[in-house]
Structures are given as C-alpha cells and as structure tokens.
Design a protein around this motif. Structure first.
Motif, PDB file in Angstrom:
ATOM      1  N   ASN A   1       0.805  -1.224   0.000  1.00 56.82           N
ATOM      2  CA  ASN A   1       0.000   0.000   0.000  1.00 56.82           C
ATOM      3  C   ASN A   1       0.841   1.278   0.000  1.00 56.82           C
ATOM      4  N   THR A   2       2.165   1.136   0.115  1.00 56.93           N
ATOM      5  CA  THR A   2       2.998   2.334  -0.042  1.00 56.93           C
ATOM      6  C   THR A   2       3.008   2.790  -1.498  1.00 56.93           C
ATOM      7  N   LEU A   3       2.577   1.899  -2.399  1.00 55.68           N
ATOM      8  CA  LEU A   3       2.536   2.271  -3.821  1.00 55.68           C
ATOM      9  C   LEU A   3       1.194   2.901  -4.211  1.00 55.68           C
ATOM     10  N   TRP A   4       0.223   2.837  -3.293  1.00 60.74           N
ATOM     11  CA  TRP A   4      -1.077   3.411  -3.638  1.00 60.74           C
ATOM     12  C   TRP A   4      -0.964   4.921  -3.670  1.00 60.74           C
ATOM     13  N   GLY A   5      -1.818   5.541  -4.447  1.00 54.57           N
ATOM     14  CA  GLY A   5      -1.780   7.002  -4.456  1.00 54.57           C
ATOM     15  C   GLY A   5      -2.852   7.561  -5.364  1.00 54.57           C
ATOM     16  N   GLY A   6      -2.920   8.878  -5.408  1.00 49.99           N
ATOM     17  CA  GLY A   6      -3.849   9.541  -6.314  1.00 49.99           C
ATOM     18  C   GLY A   6      -5.290   9.507  -5.851  1.00 49.99           C
ATOM     19  N   LEU A   7      -6.177   9.480  -6.822  1.00 47.85           N
ATOM     20  CA  LEU A   7      -7.607   9.594  -6.522  1.00 47.85           C
ATOM     21  C   LEU A   7      -8.147   8.443  -5.675  1.00 47.85           C
ATOM     22  N   PRO A   8      -7.768   7.179  -5.945  1.00 49.65           N
ATOM     23  CA  PRO A   8      -8.302   6.111  -5.082  1.00 49.65           C
ATOM     24  C   PRO A   8      -7.943   6.338  -3.620  1.00 49.65           C
ATOM     25  N   LEU A   9      -6.737   6.819  -3.359  1.00 48.22           N
ATOM     26  CA  LEU A   9      -6.323   7.059  -1.976  1.00 48.22           C
ATOM     27  C   LEU A   9      -7.181   8.166  -1.348  1.00 48.22           C
ATOM     28  N   THR A  10      -7.350   9.250  -2.092  1.00 50.52           N
ATOM     29  CA  THR A  10      -8.195  10.342  -1.601  1.00 50.52           C
ATOM     30  C   THR A  10      -9.608   9.843  -1.318  1.00 50.52           C
ATOM     31  N   LEU A  11     -10.172   9.079  -2.258  1.00 48.89           N
ATOM     32  CA  LEU A  11     -11.546   8.598  -2.082  1.00 48.89           C
ATOM     33  C   LEU A  11     -11.637   7.613  -0.927  1.00 48.89           C
ATOM     34  N   MET A  12     -10.640   6.718  -0.823  1.00 49.76           N
ATOM     35  CA  MET A  12     -10.704   5.732   0.263  1.00 49.76           C
ATOM     36  C   MET A  12     -10.598   6.420   1.610  1.00 49.76           C
ATOM     37  N   LEU A  13      -9.634   7.330   1.737  1.00 47.15           N
ATOM     38  CA  LEU A  13      -9.463   8.024   3.022  1.00 47.15           C
ATOM     39  C   LEU A  13     -10.748   8.763   3.398  1.00 47.15           C
ATOM     40  N   SER A  14     -11.357   9.456   2.447  1.00 41.70           N
ATOM     41  CA  SER A  14     -12.506  10.272   2.811  1.00 41.70           C
ATOM     42  C   SER A  14     -13.781   9.445   2.930  1.00 41.70           C
ATOM     43  N   VAL A  15     -14.050   8.557   1.984  1.00 40.77           N
ATOM     44  CA  VAL A  15     -15.324   7.821   2.027  1.00 40.77           C
ATOM     45  C   VAL A  15     -15.339   6.817   3.180  1.00 40.77           C
ATOM     46  N   ILE A  16     -14.262   6.037   3.317  1.00 39.20           N
ATOM     47  CA  ILE A  16     -14.228   5.102   4.445  1.00 39.20           C
ATOM     48  C   ILE A  16     -14.191   5.889   5.751  1.00 39.20           C
ATOM     49  N   GLY A  17     -13.399   6.955   5.754  1.00 40.33           N
ATOM     50  CA  GLY A  17     -13.315   7.788   6.954  1.00 40.33           C
ATOM     51  C   GLY A  17     -14.671   8.307   7.369  1.00 40.33           C
ATOM     52  N   LEU A  18     -15.405   8.872   6.420  1.00 38.91           N
ATOM     53  CA  LEU A  18     -16.699   9.457   6.763  1.00 38.91           C
ATOM     54  C   LEU A  18     -17.713   8.396   7.146  1.00 38.91           C
ATOM     55  N   SER A  19     -17.672   7.242   6.459  1.00 33.81           N
ATOM     56  CA  SER A  19     -18.707   6.261   6.763  1.00 33.81           C
ATOM     57  C   SER A  19     -18.467   5.586   8.115  1.00 33.81           C
ATOM     58  N   VAL A  20     -17.233   5.589   8.602  1.00 36.07           N
ATOM     59  CA  VAL A  20     -17.007   5.089   9.959  1.00 36.07           C
ATOM     60  C   VAL A  20     -17.236   6.206  10.980  1.00 36.07           C
ATOM     61  N   ALA A  21     -16.809   7.421  10.622  1.00 38.71           N
ATOM     62  CA  ALA A  21     -16.905   8.531  11.576  1.00 38.71           C
ATOM     63  C   ALA A  21     -18.356   8.931  11.829  1.00 38.71           C
ATOM     64  N   PHE A  22     -19.216   8.761  10.826  1.00 33.44           N
ATOM     65  CA  PHE A  22     -20.598   9.224  10.973  1.00 33.44           C
ATOM     66  C   PHE A  22     -21.347   8.504  12.097  1.00 33.44           C
ATOM     67  N   PRO A  23     -21.407   7.158  12.069  1.00 40.46           N
ATOM     68  CA  PRO A  23     -22.063   6.494  13.206  1.00 40.46           C
ATOM     69  C   PRO A  23     -21.378   6.797  14.537  1.00 40.46           C
ATOM     70  N   ALA A  24     -20.044   6.873  14.505  1.00 44.81           N
ATOM     71  CA  ALA A  24     -19.320   7.181  15.757  1.00 44.81           C
ATOM     72  C   ALA A  24     -19.738   8.554  16.277  1.00 44.81           C
TER      73      ALA A  24
END
Lengths: 367, 260
Positions: A154-177
C-alpha cells in the motif's frame, strides 16, 4: 377612512410595468443605491480586465495535446499535454502501470456505492451489506495477492483512489461514531457524558496536522518493538477520530433543536431510549444537521490532502510529484487547476445533493 | 349517545378495582415544593377532571403518573407497578398509560398513520398490517381516517389533537391522561376534541384530565379534583363541587373562572 368591503368584484390586475422584468431586476439588485451602482461598475471593469487574458491562456493560446514541453514554454499558453502525459500518474500514483485498471475499478466501485447511497429508496439494510462487500472488493483490488492478482504494497497506492478511500471510508465510519458521541454528550449518565465531552474537546482542540503527525510519528513509539501498524491505517484512524468529533458537534446542534415534547411523546408511548432515538429524535435531528454535516464532509474531503505531510501520495501529492519530473518542471498552473477541478466536482456534488436531500426531507412535514 | 345520556350512565360508585394509587406523594423542583402530600386513588372506569389555578401542580401530578416527572417522596402505583427508578417498570407502566399533550407532540416527520402504528409495532411488536388496521380503526373513531397519509403539519390544531388521541388509543391503554388537551386550540376547534373525549368517557375509558373546560367536567366527570399550591384542596362529584364548594379557595377559583 372608508370601510373596505371585499365583495370579490375587483378583477386581478398586472403589477405596474416598472416593478417586474429584467430592467426592474437590474435596478433592484445592481443599481439600487449610488454605492451599489459604483460597486457594480467596478466589478464589471475588473471582470473585463481579468477574463480575456484568462480565456486566452486557458483556450485561445492553449497548446494542443501532443506538443512538447519546449514548444509549450515558448508559446506561453496553457499546456494540456502535461495533464494528458501525467494523467495516469496523477490519478493512480505509483501503482504498477500495467495494473492500473485495478485502482480505476476501485474508483468506480466507491463512486457507485456513494451514488446508490444517495437515493433514499435504497436506505435499507442491504445497503450496509453492499458497503461491506464493496469495501472488501476494493481491498482485494488494491492489495491483490488473491484471485491471480499480483500483490501491491500500500505504499505504492496514491492519487484519486487514496483520496476517495481516506474520505469515504473515513466518513462512513466517523458518521455512526459521531452519532454515538453526540448522544453521549447529552446522556443523563455522568460517566458517558464526561467521556464524550472530553473526547470531543480534546480532538477539536488539536490541529488535524498534529493529529496526523502523532499517528505517524509518535504512535509507533508506544507500540512494542516488532508490532507495526500500517501507516495508511494510522492516518485513516486519525481522520476518523478527527471527523467524528466535528460531526458530533453538528449533530448535537440538531439534537438540541428538537422540542422537548418530542422526547416526552416518545417516552409516553413506552418506546425505550434507543427506539425513541432511532425512530423519533435522530431522523429529525439529522435532517436539521444536514448543512453543518455537509460542511464537515466537504472540508474533511479536502483535508485528506494533508496526508502529504506524512508521506502518503493522495491526489494533491501525486500532482506535486508529477511536477518534479525535470522534463515537465514549471507547469504547476495546469497541475493545480486540473486537481482543483476534480476536488471541485466532488465537493459541489456533495453540496448539491445535500440541498436536494434537505428539500426532500422538508417536504410535507413542516410544523 | 347524547351528552345527557352520558350523564345518566355516570357511575355512582367506583367499579372494577384500583388502577392508580398515590400515597403521600411529594415533589420538588430544586427548593420549590410543587406537589405536597398527594393522596389519590383512581378506580377502573373513573373519569376524573383536575382543575386549579396555573402553577397549582396539576400538570406535574399527571406527568408523575407516567414518570415524565420524578417524585421524590411517597409511592405511586400504576396498574399494580410501583414507579421507581427501575427503567423496565417505567416502560411497562407507560405502555398501559396513554397521554395527550397540550401541544399534541405528534411526530412531524411521520405520516398520521405512521404516528399511530409506531408504538404498536415497536413496543407491542405487532405485525405492520395488524398495526395499520388498528390505527385505521382508531383514526375512524376520531373521525380523521381520510387524513391518514398526510403529515401532521398539514392538519389543523383540532385535527392534530384528535390524531394524538388516536395515537395513544392504538396502544390500548388502561388509563388515558390528558394534559390541558384543548388549551392550545383555536376556540372553534375545542368542541371536536371534547366530543372525542366524551365518546371515550362513554365507552368506559379510565381518564384523568387536566382542563379548564368546566362544561366537560360537569357533564362527563365522576369526580372533580381541585388543586392549589401543590395540594389537593377538595375533591367531589361535579354536582357537589360546582354547587356547594367546601373551601374558600375553591369558591374563589370557581368565581374567577365562571363569572365573566
């Protein structure tokens, strides 16, 4: 004064001609006082000075795709070859070149999940399962190592998928919390209230950057040697913690706006705490909280670009890295404009969707 | 059934056992003593009207009966269950005690029908179809079935209050508490709500009603309770209460509300 008795005999008349139409609009909105007239004229002058050179650079003098960097530099207009040349690097980072269909499908899956979640008709239990399945598919695609997919660290990951994963997964876990934190802050049980308040105030009192630094630099010091938690995961957790605290406050605002009578009616019908919250209080409180929540969503989406300081290459990071190619040095305007547009499309869609949702939820049930 | 017949069906003696018992109940808001030494026994099928000047503790009293307010001293026993801090018991009591509020407190994000089916589905665990059937029965009874798919915000105050009554009835309560159910209504809507309440009384529902509608008290109540400064000052049949009040405070109150 004469008595005005309405007998229904006065026919409808058109309003006076000078109060409707474009002329009236101009006068009411742009020239309704001398200083507004002055401002209007100044702004028109400013736009007239700024727009032609901008269009000139963007379009009329722009270099067609395929020109070399040298030609671009000589010509002076926007160099869109840079974007087309670096497109895959900016979008997918250092993901192995011939495997880049995998991050592309990842983007498609995440966007599809978000889009179906936008439709209220799909707000059913299976949507949760769809999310679990979608996230699992994303993990398989990105990491690989199974189903004949090569393993990609995952050190090779980058760009738009990384941005989307960080924000979408982040928000969908943070929202119920954040819902739990907001309820906790208003709980009658002192222990739960103290924990929620302490958490929210601690996290809100710290800049996101320092939280990211702590996650990437300090946190490993507390782990026993040999135990290593992935850097990306640590950044993701830092984001979730941060977003949850902010969204909790937005939701608390909504909870406080619900009249006491709603809580009492839920109680009086014999609903227990969780039933009352789920069926009565939260649907109303969350509807009220939409504007501040979307505000948090949007700023959080953009804040994912801060991961660049701990060495992760999100969309902004890959754009910066693309600029460091000696052959293509100096085309920073094109690079930042391009990713600026990508960020804007996502943020503007969120904003538009939230307006639609607000309208839908408001329809019919106004007091 | 006309109002005159309703009067004739009034019971002269309590029937069917005790539903509510308050013994030496006291309540304070901080230092302020709102309920003092309340002793009250309500029999099944009784219709009780509670009146008194504002601030006399009458709303607080009926809100203690389903534990929307906590009392600090004495015992309250409803449907055989004592109200204490025990949440399970409180929920059990609330299932059997319906409440109608001054400001209706309908759920604005749910339709009229959903307002009525929510508690039967989630608290009584009834299947949805059965809950809807039940809801339509009670909505018909309060004469508002044709509005079942509207939202509360689209109804008038009187209609909303009738829906609130139907919502409570859907739980098949053993007791109904009314907390000034007509005080927030425009005058022309008071009658439609009182008519529904009279109908309930005729059907033998146990009712405790805080109200200033003395006409309702005279024609429907088995007993009128007068409260002042947190105490029950006097309780009697409506006839005795209105024609020969015992205490000076009752006389003063009656002269103030009846002479204008």
């Amino acid at each position: 004064m004469t008595e005005n008795v309405h007998t229904g005999s006065i026919p409808d008349e058109r309003p006076p001609a000078n109060t409707v139409g474009p002329i009236a609009w101009l006068r009411n909105n742009l020239f309704n006082s001398w200083y507004n007239a002055l401002l209007t004229i100044l702004i028109i002058y400013g736009l007239a000075r700024a727009i032609p050179p901008l269009l000139d650079w963007l379009i009329f003098h722009a270099n067609a795709i395929g020109t070399t960097p040298q030609e671009c530099r000589a010509n002076g207009g926007a160099c869109w070859t840079f974007v087309s040349e670096k497109l895959r690097f900016i979008l997918f980072g250092t993901f192995p070149y011939e495997q880049q269909w995998r991050p592309l499908v990842t983007i498609a899956i995440i966007i599809a999940l978000v889009l179906i979640s936008c439709d209220r008709r799909f707000w059913k239990p299976w949507l949760g399962l769809a999310w679990v399945a979608g996230i699992a598919a994303v993990a398989i695609l990105m990491w690989g190592g199974v189903f004949g997919l090569s393993y990609v660290e995952n050190t090779l990951w980058g760009g738009l998928p990384l941005t989307l994963m960080l924000s979408v997964i982040g928000l969908s876990v943070a929202f119920p919390a954040s819902i739990l934190l907001a309820l906790g802050r208003r709980s009658q049980l002192p222990a739960i209230r103290v924990v929620s308040v302490t958490y929210i105030e601690l996290i809100r009192g710290v800049p996101l950057i320092s939280l990211l630094f702590m996650a990437s630099v300090m946190f490993p010091l507390f782990l026993p040697t040999g135990v290593n938690i992935d850097k990306l995961l640590r950044a993701q957790i830092a984001f979730i913690m941060f977003a949850a605290a902010y969204m909790a406050e937005a939701i608390r605002g909504g909870l406080q706006a619900i009249p006491k009578g709603q809580y009492e009616a839920a109680d009086a019908l014999g609903l227990n705490y969780w039933q009352g919250m789920r069926k009565i209080i939260l649907p109303q409180a969350l509807a009220i909280s939409i504007p501040p929540l979307v505000n948090t969503f949007i700023s959080f989406f953009k804040d994912t670009s801060l991961v660049i300081i701990i060495g992760l290459y999100d969309l902004l990071g890959t754009a910066k890295a693309a600029l460091s190619d000696p052959a293509w040095r100096g085309f920073y305007r094109e690079a930042y404009l391009f990713i600026g547009v990508i960020y804007w499309v996502f943020c503007f869609s969120m904003s538009k969707y939230s307006q639609k949702l607000e309208r839908d939820l408001r329809r019919g049930h106004r007091r | 059934m006309s109002m005159a017949e309703a009067v004739s069906t009034k019971r002269t003696f309590p029937a069917g056992g005790e539903v509510i018992r308050c013994q030496d109940v006291h309540k304070w808001y901080g230092e302020f003593h709102v309920l003092r030494n309340i002793n009250l026994s309500v029999q099944k099928g009784e219709r009780i009207v509670i009146c008194g000047p504002s601030g006399s503790g009458k709303s607080t009293l009926i809100r203690c009966l389903n534990r929307l307010e906590e009392h600090q001293k004495g015992n309250i026993i409803v449907d055989g269950i004592e109200l204490t801090g025990n949440l399970k018991n409180i929920e059990l009591v609330r299932r059997e005690v319906g409440m109608v509020f001054q400001h209706f407190n309908l759920f604005p994000h749910l339709t009229v029908l959903e307002n009525c089916t929510l508690a039967p589905i989630w608290v009584r665990k009834k299947p949805k179809a059965e809950a809807e059937e039940l809801a339509m029965k009670y909505l018909k009874r309060v004469r508002i079935a044709e509005q079942a798919h509207k939202y509360p915000g689209q109804l008038s105050g009187g209609q909303q209050q009738r829906v609130a009554i139907a919502r409570s009835l859907c739980m098949n309560p053993k007791v109904m508490l009314f907390d000034e159910p007509t005080s927030a209504l425009d005058p022309e809507m008071v009658k439609e709500v009182l008519d529904v309440m009279i109908g309930l009384a005729e059907d033998g529902m146990t009712m405790l009603c805080v109200t200033h509608e003395m006409g309702f008290a005279k024609s429907v109540a088995d007993r009128v309770i007068f409260m002042d400064r947190g105490e029950i000052v006097e309780q009697n049949t409506p006839n005795e209460f209105f024609n020969s009040p015992q205490s000076d405070r009752t006389k003063l109150f009656l002269s103030q509300i009846l002479n204008h």
